[in-house]
Write a protein that holds these residues in place. Sequence first.
Motif, PDB file in Angstrom:
ATOM      1  N   THR A  41     -36.224 -41.441   5.262  1.00 17.54           N
ATOM      2  CA  THR A  41     -35.329 -42.566   5.528  1.00 17.54           C
ATOM      3  C   THR A  41     -36.127 -43.733   6.105  1.00 17.54           C
ATOM      4  N   ALA A  59     -32.957 -49.982   9.059  1.00 16.98           N
ATOM      5  CA  ALA A  59     -31.779 -49.133   8.928  1.00 16.98           C
ATOM      6  C   ALA A  59     -30.746 -49.563   9.945  1.00 16.98           C
ATOM      7  N   GLU A  60     -29.546 -49.850   9.471  1.00 19.25           N
ATOM      8  CA  GLU A  60     -28.438 -50.178  10.367  1.00 19.25           C
ATOM      9  C   GLU A  60     -27.357 -49.134  10.160  1.00 19.25           C
ATOM     10  N   ARG A  61     -27.076 -48.397  11.213  1.00 21.24           N
ATOM     11  CA  ARG A  61     -26.108 -47.316  11.135  1.00 21.24           C
ATOM     12  C   ARG A  61     -24.716 -47.808  11.521  1.00 21.24           C
ATOM     13  N   GLN A  65     -21.963 -43.327  13.789  1.00 30.28           N
ATOM     14  CA  GLN A  65     -22.666 -42.498  12.803  1.00 30.28           C
ATOM     15  C   GLN A  65     -23.813 -41.745  13.473  1.00 30.28           C
ATOM     16  N   MET A  68     -28.922 -39.329  10.452  1.00 29.57           N
ATOM     17  CA  MET A  68     -29.995 -40.277  10.152  1.00 29.57           C
ATOM     18  C   MET A  68     -30.066 -40.585   8.658  1.00 29.57           C
ATOM     19  N   TYR A  71     -26.924 -44.756   6.350  1.00 31.27           N
ATOM     20  CA  TYR A  71     -27.200 -46.068   6.930  1.00 31.27           C
ATOM     21  C   TYR A  71     -27.228 -47.126   5.834  1.00 31.27           C
ATOM     22  N   TRP A  72     -27.149 -48.365   6.249  1.00 35.12           N
ATOM     23  CA  TRP A  72     -27.374 -49.484   5.352  1.00 35.12           C
ATOM     24  C   TRP A  72     -28.822 -49.914   5.513  1.00 35.12           C
ATOM     25  N   TRP A 166     -26.180 -49.411   0.793  1.00 39.01           N
ATOM     26  CA  TRP A 166     -25.768 -48.173   1.447  1.00 39.01           C
ATOM     27  C   TRP A 166     -26.711 -47.056   1.012  1.00 39.01           C
ATOM     28  N   GLY A 168     -26.374 -43.843   2.387  1.00 36.68           N
ATOM     29  CA  GLY A 168     -25.752 -42.566   2.724  1.00 36.68           C
ATOM     30  C   GLY A 168     -25.177 -41.892   1.492  1.00 36.68           C
ATOM     31  N   GLU A 173     -19.393 -44.608   2.164  1.00 40.83           N
ATOM     32  CA  GLU A 173     -19.724 -45.862   2.816  1.00 40.83           C
ATOM     33  C   GLU A 173     -18.542 -46.322   3.649  1.00 40.83           C
TER      34      GLU A 173
END
Length: 176
Positions: A41, A59-61, A65, A68, A71-72, A166, A168, A173
Amino acid sequence: MRGLAYLAAAAMLASCAPASRVPVAAEAPVPVSAEMRSWGTVVFLWQVSPSGEVQHTSAERPAGQQSMFAYWAVTRRAQVGPEGYVKIRALFDPVARLRPGAWTCGQGYTDGPYGMARWGAGERATASYHSGCPSRGATALFAALDPATKQVEAWTANGEVISREWMGPPGEEPKR
C-alpha cells in the motif's frame, strides 16, 4: 636529417593551431523522486521537477477506517519554482557522495516500509531501500528522505487535487 627538419616544422605548426575542444554536455537535471510502500500500500509517492512542479500522492483513510488496505490515493500538485527543486536536491548531496558499498544491509529486518529514491541521473543516483536496513547508506538516505518528504507534504498540503483513486475493496468506497 631532412626528416628531423620536417618533424620540427610540423611540431611548430601544430603548436600554432587552435586546440579543438569538444563541448562536454552538462548532465541535464532530472526530477528528484521518492516512494514508500508498506505491504504493497502507498505510504507516499512524490516528485519535484527541475522547474519546481511538485506532485505528491498519499494515502487518505476514511474516518474510522482501520484497515491499511482501504484508502484513497490522493495526488496533489503545487509549483515551488526551481529554487524548491534545488532545496530538495541538496538534501540528497550526502547520499550522492557515498560509495556503492555503503548500501550493503547485512542483517536488517525486512518487515517494514520499503521504496525507492532518485536524486539524479544514472544508477548511482537511485536507491531501493527497506526501512530495516542498518547500513551507512540507508542511514544517510533516511536522513535526506525524511526532511524532503516533510517539505513536499508542506508544499502540497493545500495544492490542487489532480487525482483521487479508491484503493480499497471494490464496492466498499465510503460516501464523501
